[in-house]
Design a protein around this motif. Structure first.
Motif, PDB file in Angstrom:
ATOM      1  N   ARG A   1      37.313  41.413  44.201  1.00 34.05           N
ATOM      2  CA  ARG A   1      38.661  40.894  44.484  1.00 34.05           C
ATOM      3  C   ARG A   1      39.111  39.950  43.378  1.00 34.05           C
ATOM      4  O   ARG A   1      39.682  38.867  43.649  1.00 34.05           O
ATOM      5  N   ALA A   2      38.851  40.326  42.133  1.00 34.39           N
ATOM      6  CA  ALA A   2      39.201  39.496  40.979  1.00 34.39           C
ATOM      7  C   ALA A   2      39.511  40.437  39.813  1.00 34.39           C
ATOM      8  O   ALA A   2      39.129  41.611  39.839  1.00 34.39           O
ATOM      9  N   PRO A   3      40.207  39.943  38.783  1.00 31.23           N
ATOM     10  CA  PRO A   3      40.490  40.805  37.625  1.00 31.23           C
ATOM     11  C   PRO A   3      39.204  41.391  37.048  1.00 31.23           C
ATOM     12  O   PRO A   3      38.260  40.650  36.743  1.00 31.23           O
ATOM     13  N   ALA A   4      39.179  42.724  36.897  1.00 32.88           N
ATOM     14  CA  ALA A   4      37.951  43.397  36.450  1.00 32.88           C
ATOM     15  C   ALA A   4      37.508  42.908  35.072  1.00 32.88           C
ATOM     16  O   ALA A   4      36.307  42.761  34.813  1.00 32.88           O
TER      17      ALA A   4
ATOM     18  N   GLU B   1      37.829  39.956  33.743  1.00 36.35           N
ATOM     19  CA  GLU B   1      37.162  38.652  33.845  1.00 36.35           C
ATOM     20  C   GLU B   1      35.761  38.795  34.438  1.00 36.35           C
ATOM     21  O   GLU B   1      34.825  38.097  34.022  1.00 36.35           O
TER      22      GLU B   1
ATOM     23  N   GLN C   1      49.112  49.505  32.217  1.00 36.41           N
ATOM     24  CA  GLN C   1      48.465  48.212  32.487  1.00 36.41           C
ATOM     25  C   GLN C   1      47.581  47.793  31.320  1.00 36.41           C
ATOM     26  O   GLN C   1      47.518  46.617  30.964  1.00 36.41           O
TER      27      GLN C   1
ATOM     28  N   THR D   1      42.280  45.202  39.217  1.00 37.85           N
ATOM     29  CA  THR D   1      41.537  44.260  40.052  1.00 37.85           C
ATOM     30  C   THR D   1      40.322  44.950  40.642  1.00 37.85           C
ATOM     31  O   THR D   1      40.429  46.040  41.212  1.00 37.85           O
ATOM     32  N   SER D   2      39.182  44.315  40.495  1.00 35.12           N
ATOM     33  CA  SER D   2      37.941  44.883  41.039  1.00 35.12           C
ATOM     34  C   SER D   2      38.037  44.982  42.550  1.00 35.12           C
ATOM     35  O   SER D   2      38.414  44.008  43.224  1.00 35.12           O
ATOM     36  N   TYR D   3      37.684  46.163  43.090  1.00 37.99           N
ATOM     37  CA  TYR D   3      37.736  46.344  44.544  1.00 37.99           C
ATOM     38  C   TYR D   3      36.742  45.411  45.244  1.00 37.99           C
ATOM     39  O   TYR D   3      37.056  44.804  46.265  1.00 37.99           O
TER      40      TYR D   3
ATOM     41  N   ASP E   1      45.967  44.278  31.220  1.00 44.66           N
ATOM     42  CA  ASP E   1      45.549  44.275  32.621  1.00 44.66           C
ATOM     43  C   ASP E   1      44.637  45.478  32.880  1.00 44.66           C
ATOM     44  O   ASP E   1      45.078  46.623  32.779  1.00 44.66           O
TER      45      ASP E   1
ATOM     46  N   ASP F   1      33.822  51.330  42.349  1.00 41.90           N
ATOM     47  CA  ASP F   1      34.814  50.343  41.916  1.00 41.90           C
ATOM     48  C   ASP F   1      35.403  50.803  40.584  1.00 41.90           C
ATOM     49  O   ASP F   1      34.932  50.419  39.503  1.00 41.90           O
TER      50      ASP F   1
END
Length: 311
Positions: free
Chosen positions: A84-87, A89, A71, A79-81, A76, A270
Motif C-alpha cells: 500500500r505504498a509507491p512501488a 519507494e 505513468q 502503488t504496491s498492492y 510513477d 503484485d
C-alpha cells in the motif's frame, strides 16, 4: 568518448524499456488473478471484479500498457498492492541491502580469486594445482541453497558465532556474502588461471624470459596486465547479476534485499512491485556495465571506446 557514453545511455534506456515491457506482458499472461490474493475467502464474482477495477486490471493488456507508459514517463511506477505504498519507494528501500551484499561478495571474490588463479597458473599441471582445481570444481558444483544451509548449520547452529538471518549487525553479512562468493570464486579463479596460462606461454613472454626478465615481473607486470580485462568483465557481469537479486541466498538468510522482495511480489502477484523491481535492477545492472566499459581505456591504452564506436 562523449559520443560513446551518449550512445550507450540511449541503448541502455532501450534495453530497460524492452525488459520492463516484456515482463509487463508476461506476468499478465501468466495464470492466476491478483484480485484473489486480496479478496476475502468467500468473495463473490462481483467482489473480484470490483477489486480488479480498483487495481486497474479491468482493461485489456494494451490499454493497461498504455496507462503504465503514461505513468512511467511521469515517474510513477504505481502503488504496491501488498505494501500500500509507491512501488518505486518500496524497491529503493531494499536496494541498499542488495548492493551491500553484492559488494561484499564481489570484494571477497576479487581478494581470493585473483591470487588463487595466479597461483594456479604459475603452478599449472602440478599436483598442488590439481588439488586446487578439484576444490574449485567442487565449489562450482555446489548449489547456493545447499552451501548456504551448510554454513548456516555450522556457524549459526553447531558453533553459534554468526547470526542466522537478517541484517541487524554487520556479522549478519558474513554468511550470505560467503555463500554468494563461493561460486564466484570458483568461476573467476579458473578464468584467471586460463588467461594467465595463455599469456605466460605466449611468444612475447618467452622472448622476455630469454632477455633475463624475472618470473615475478613477468607474472605481475605483463601477464596479469594482459589478463585483467576479461577478468574485470567477468567480475562486472557477476556483480550486475547479483544486483538483480540473489534470490536463493536472500531467502535462505532472510536478507531484506531485492531478491526476497521479488519472491514476495511474485507470491502476491503484485504487478507494480514486480515491474518496479525489474526496472530498478535492470537500470543498475546496465549502469555497472557502462562503468566497466569506461574503465577499459584506463587499464589498457590500446582500447579507445570513442574510436571503436565511430568505426
Amino acid at each position: 568518448m562523449i559520443r560513446y557514453v551518449l550512445t550507450r545511455l540511449g541503448q541502455s534506456v532501450l534495453v530497460v524499456m524492452l525488459t520492463v515491457s516484456t515482463v509487463f506482458v508476461l506476468i499478465r499472461m501468466a495464470p492466476g488473478d491478483p484480485a484473489t490474493a486480496f479478496a476475502a475467502p468467500n468473495a463473490t464474482t462481483e467482489d473480484l471484479a470490483e477489486i480488479r477495477t480498483q487495481l486497474g486490471l479491468d482493461g485489456s493488456i494494451p490499454s493497461q500498457y498504455l496507462t503504465f507508459l503514461g505513468q512511467l514517463f511521469t515517474g510513477d511506477l504505481g502503488t504496491s498492492y501488498s505494501f500500500r505504498a509507491p512501488a518505486f519507494e518500496v524497491v529503493l528501500d531494499r536496494v541498499p541491502y542488495t548492493i551491500t551484499l553484492a559488494l561484499a561478495a564481489i570484494l571477497l571474490t576479487a581478494l581470493i580469486a585473483l591470487p588463487l588463479g595466479i597461483w594456479m597458473a604459475s603452478r599449472a599441471d602440478t599436483t598442488r594445482e590439481t588439488g586446487a582445481n578439484i576444490a574449485t570444481v567442487a565449489a562450482q558444483s555446489m548449489p547456493e541453497f545447499w552451501s548456504g544451509i551448510m554454513l548456516l548449520t555450522v556457524f549459526s547452529v553447531l558453533i553459534p558465532v554468526l547470526p542466522s538471518s537478517g541484517f541487524t549487525t554487520w556479522g549478519g553479512l558474513v554468511l550470505p556474502a560467503v555463500t554468494v562468493a563461493l561460486l564466484q570464486i570458483a568461476l573467476i579463479s579458473r578464468l584467471v588461471r586460463r588467461e594467465m596460462v595463455t599469456n605466460l606461454t605466449s611468444p612475447y613472454l618467452t622472448v622476455a624470459r630469454a632477455h633475463g626478465f624475472g618470473e615475478r615481473r613477468l607474472v605481475w607486470g605483463y601477464a596479469l596486465g594482459n589478463s585483467i580485462i576479461p577478468v574485470l568483465t567477468a567480475l562486472g557481469t557477476r556483480f550486475a547479476a547479483m544486483l538483480n537479486g540473489v534470490v536463493v541466498v536472500e531467502v535462505v538468510f532472510a536478507w531484506p534485499g531485492v531478491g526476497s522482495l521479488v519472491v514476495r511480489a511474485l507470491e502476491t502477484r503484485d504487478y507494480p512491485l514486480i515491474q518496479a523491481t525489474v526496472l530498478v535492477t535492470a537500470a543498475l545492472a546496465i549502469l555497472v556495465q557502462l562503468l566497466i566499459d569506461l574503465v577499459y581505456p584506463l587499464l589498457d591504452p590500446r582500447v579507445r571506446l570513442g574510436k571503436a564506436t565511430a568505426r
